[in-house]
Design a protein around this motif. Sequence first.
Motif, PDB file in Angstrom:
ATOM      1  N   ALA A 305      -2.704  -6.052  -5.054  1.00 19.54           N
ATOM      2  CA  ALA A 305      -3.460  -6.043  -6.311  1.00 19.54           C
ATOM      3  C   ALA A 305      -2.831  -5.078  -7.313  1.00 19.54           C
ATOM      4  N   GLY A 306      -2.405  -3.919  -6.836  1.00 20.50           N
ATOM      5  CA  GLY A 306      -1.742  -2.963  -7.717  1.00 20.50           C
ATOM      6  C   GLY A 306      -0.435  -3.511  -8.264  1.00 20.50           C
ATOM      7  N   ALA A 307       0.304  -4.242  -7.435  1.00 22.04           N
ATOM      8  CA  ALA A 307       1.551  -4.849  -7.889  1.00 22.04           C
ATOM      9  C   ALA A 307       1.279  -5.882  -8.973  1.00 22.04           C
ATOM     10  N   TYR A 308       0.231  -6.676  -8.804  1.00 25.73           N
ATOM     11  CA  TYR A 308      -0.122  -7.675  -9.807  1.00 25.73           C
ATOM     12  C   TYR A 308      -0.482  -7.001 -11.125  1.00 25.73           C
ATOM     13  N   ASP A 309      -1.310  -5.967 -11.062  1.00 31.46           N
ATOM     14  CA  ASP A 309      -1.760  -5.299 -12.286  1.00 31.46           C
ATOM     15  C   ASP A 309      -0.632  -4.574 -13.006  1.00 31.46           C
ATOM     16  N   SER A 310       0.383  -4.143 -12.260  1.00 35.53           N
ATOM     17  CA  SER A 310       1.498  -3.428 -12.875  1.00 35.53           C
ATOM     18  C   SER A 310       2.611  -4.357 -13.336  1.00 35.53           C
ATOM     19  N   GLY A 311       2.445  -5.666 -13.096  1.00 38.67           N
ATOM     20  CA  GLY A 311       3.462  -6.617 -13.518  1.00 38.67           C
ATOM     21  C   GLY A 311       4.710  -6.613 -12.654  1.00 38.67           C
ATOM     22  N   SER A 312       4.574  -6.238 -11.400  1.00 41.06           N
ATOM     23  CA  SER A 312       5.721  -6.171 -10.500  1.00 41.06           C
ATOM     24  C   SER A 312       6.311  -7.559 -10.268  1.00 41.06           C
ATOM     25  N   PRO A 313       7.625  -7.672 -10.173  1.00 43.14           N
ATOM     26  CA  PRO A 313       8.245  -8.984  -9.937  1.00 43.14           C
ATOM     27  C   PRO A 313       8.043  -9.517  -8.524  1.00 43.14           C
ATOM     28  N   ASP A 314       7.609  -8.674  -7.590  1.00 42.59           N
ATOM     29  CA  ASP A 314       7.461  -9.136  -6.211  1.00 42.59           C
ATOM     30  C   ASP A 314       6.020  -9.528  -5.867  1.00 42.59           C
ATOM     31  N   VAL A 315       5.252  -9.923  -6.881  1.00 47.01           N
ATOM     32  CA  VAL A 315       3.858 -10.334  -6.652  1.00 47.01           C
ATOM     33  C   VAL A 315       3.746 -11.500  -5.672  1.00 47.01           C
ATOM     34  N   PRO A 316       4.554 -12.572  -5.783  1.00 48.85           N
ATOM     35  CA  PRO A 316       4.388 -13.672  -4.822  1.00 48.85           C
ATOM     36  C   PRO A 316       4.505 -13.227  -3.370  1.00 48.85           C
ATOM     37  N   ARG A 317       5.480 -12.373  -3.073  1.00 45.67           N
ATOM     38  CA  ARG A 317       5.649 -11.888  -1.701  1.00 45.67           C
ATOM     39  C   ARG A 317       4.471 -11.026  -1.274  1.00 45.67           C
ATOM     40  N   ARG A 318       4.087 -10.095  -2.126  1.00 40.36           N
ATOM     41  CA  ARG A 318       2.987  -9.193  -1.776  1.00 40.36           C
ATOM     42  C   ARG A 318       1.662  -9.950  -1.648  1.00 40.36           C
ATOM     43  N   ALA A 319       1.421 -10.894  -2.562  1.00 38.11           N
ATOM     44  CA  ALA A 319       0.184 -11.677  -2.491  1.00 38.11           C
ATOM     45  C   ALA A 319       0.126 -12.486  -1.211  1.00 38.11           C
ATOM     46  N   ALA A 320       1.258 -13.090  -0.843  1.00 36.02           N
ATOM     47  CA  ALA A 320       1.299 -13.876   0.395  1.00 36.02           C
ATOM     48  C   ALA A 320       1.085 -12.987   1.613  1.00 36.02           C
ATOM     49  N   MET A 321       1.717 -11.811   1.637  1.00 37.70           N
ATOM     50  CA  MET A 321       1.524 -10.883   2.751  1.00 37.70           C
ATOM     51  C   MET A 321       0.067 -10.455   2.873  1.00 37.70           C
ATOM     52  N   ALA A 322      -0.545 -10.167   1.732  1.00 38.81           N
ATOM     53  CA  ALA A 322      -1.930  -9.696   1.742  1.00 38.81           C
ATOM     54  C   ALA A 322      -2.873 -10.760   2.279  1.00 38.81           C
ATOM     55  N   LYS A 323      -2.722 -11.977   1.780  1.00 35.85           N
ATOM     56  CA  LYS A 323      -3.600 -13.047   2.260  1.00 35.85           C
ATOM     57  C   LYS A 323      -3.364 -13.315   3.740  1.00 35.85           C
ATOM     58  N   LEU A 324      -2.111 -13.368   4.138  1.00 39.96           N
ATOM     59  CA  LEU A 324      -1.770 -13.643   5.536  1.00 39.96           C
ATOM     60  C   LEU A 324      -2.384 -12.611   6.475  1.00 39.96           C
ATOM     61  N   LEU A 325      -2.082 -11.349   6.235  1.00 41.00           N
ATOM     62  CA  LEU A 325      -2.542 -10.320   7.166  1.00 41.00           C
ATOM     63  C   LEU A 325      -4.060 -10.183   7.148  1.00 41.00           C
ATOM     64  N   ALA A 326      -4.659 -10.210   5.970  1.00 39.09           N
ATOM     65  CA  ALA A 326      -6.106  -9.980   5.884  1.00 39.09           C
ATOM     66  C   ALA A 326      -6.904 -11.108   6.523  1.00 39.09           C
ATOM     67  N   THR A 327      -6.506 -12.352   6.289  1.00 42.23           N
ATOM     68  CA  THR A 327      -7.281 -13.453   6.869  1.00 42.23           C
ATOM     69  C   THR A 327      -7.085 -13.535   8.382  1.00 42.23           C
ATOM     70  N   GLU A 328      -5.866 -13.306   8.856  1.00 39.89           N
ATOM     71  CA  GLU A 328      -5.637 -13.298  10.305  1.00 39.89           C
ATOM     72  C   GLU A 328      -6.361 -12.123  10.961  1.00 39.89           C
ATOM     73  N   THR A 329      -6.391 -10.987  10.282  1.00 42.24           N
ATOM     74  CA  THR A 329      -7.099  -9.816  10.807  1.00 42.24           C
ATOM     75  C   THR A 329      -8.599 -10.066  10.877  1.00 42.24           C
ATOM     76  N   ALA A 330      -9.157 -10.640   9.837  1.00 45.03           N
ATOM     77  CA  ALA A 330     -10.592 -10.916   9.837  1.00 45.03           C
ATOM     78  C   ALA A 330     -10.977 -11.835  10.990  1.00 45.03           C
ATOM     79  N   GLN A 331     -10.146 -12.852  11.243  1.00 43.87           N
ATOM     80  CA  GLN A 331     -10.405 -13.745  12.382  1.00 43.87           C
ATOM     81  C   GLN A 331     -10.424 -12.949  13.680  1.00 43.87           C
ATOM     82  N   TYR A 332      -9.451 -12.065  13.855  1.00 43.99           N
ATOM     83  CA  TYR A 332      -9.370 -11.228  15.060  1.00 43.99           C
ATOM     84  C   TYR A 332     -10.598 -10.330  15.189  1.00 43.99           C
ATOM     85  N   VAL A 333     -10.961  -9.661  14.114  1.00 45.65           N
ATOM     86  CA  VAL A 333     -12.055  -8.691  14.170  1.00 45.65           C
ATOM     87  C   VAL A 333     -13.395  -9.382  14.434  1.00 45.65           C
ATOM     88  N   VAL A 334     -13.649 -10.472  13.735  1.00 43.23           N
ATOM     89  CA  VAL A 334     -14.920 -11.172  13.937  1.00 43.23           C
ATOM     90  C   VAL A 334     -15.002 -11.743  15.347  1.00 43.23           C
TER      91      VAL A 334
END
Length: 387
Positions: A305-334
């Motif tokens: 989110a910080g990368a997106y707000d700062s206009g970082s060029p690596d937003v696609p990679r960071r956004a994909a990493m964030a969604k990937l890890l967070a959704t897989e983690t939530a499945q594990y935790v629940v």
Amino acid sequence: MTGFALGVDQEEWCAHLRALSADRLRPLADKGEPGRINRPLLAELGELGLLERVFASGALELCLLRESLAYGCTEAETALALQGLGAYPVLRAGSEVQRARWLPGVRAGRTVAAFALSEPGAGSDAAALALEAAPDSRGAAGGRGRGRGRGGWRLSGEKCWISNAPEADFYTVFARTGEGPGAKGVSAFLVPADRPGLTGEPLDMLSPHPIGSLAFDGVPVGPEDLLGEPGRGFRVAMDTLNLFRPSVGAFAVGMARAALDATLAYTAGRTAFGGVLGDLQAVAHRVAEMATRTEAARLLVYAAAGAYDSGSPDVPRRAAMAKLLATETAQYVVDHAVQLHGAVALRRGHLLEHLYREVRAPRIYEGASEVQRTIIAKEMYRAVAPR
């Protein structure tokens, strides 16, 4: 961005949102009918000013909003997120006329938006869209086409797995206009639900909110319905997803935190084998793992989110990493929270029974986990490609 910590004002705002979700939004969500749009809930989100925040905030605030609402009322979180997903292309790429006509109702919770990208043969592979926008010299809606020397188009084909369909008031629709191959030939349109030739039906899905299919039988659209330029619709879709993918991660983190807190409370008080569950090393270590994964996912979400707000060029990679890890983690935790609670968590109406049903879909929508891994790898290899 190497770390993340909330300020005092942000902590207080998140606590306020969690209280709102429990006290004012949860009762309205409980009165809703599964698989139908809960319009009183949407109206309350508008009355509280939360829908306005979706459009007025950056990625960081959107993530805080979604995580906090998800902690106490996943239905409210999803209703808010779908309004943003469906209407954000209008905000970013729509004309002044389109924004004035549709966005006030979306912000107030009176007008329901939907994001119509997926198709029966083009889910994760969005560039493979087949919905056809054929040139129509008669113009949109029976000859009202104007501007850019174009008469308009007729949409023919199907959309599938569309959240808020078939009950939405308008759809952001992506169709193939043919300016180029693949993604280069896709345009975005704002299509009101009452447009002639547009029909839909609900799908019986593992979801508390409506998901349906749409059929386009020569639906007329004109230049006034375009969102952005012809042939640039794929960029409109990706700009939207780059913002909302990290916030899907925030939604997942909110569910994981709710499951973790419920597990801590339960295992600290549940007696078994001469003590409490939390005294058993196997239980304590599992809870520690759940907590560590949740915190790691949360930090990655807010870094994206910080990368997106700062206009970082690596937003696609960071956004994909964030969604990937967070959704897989939530499945594990629940899943592990259910295991540690035992049979009580499987009872209909239990928080974890609810989260167990909710947590599965985010690993698929807005790009499945496999798609996120592909994006991450492509972005990494692009950075080291010979120049």
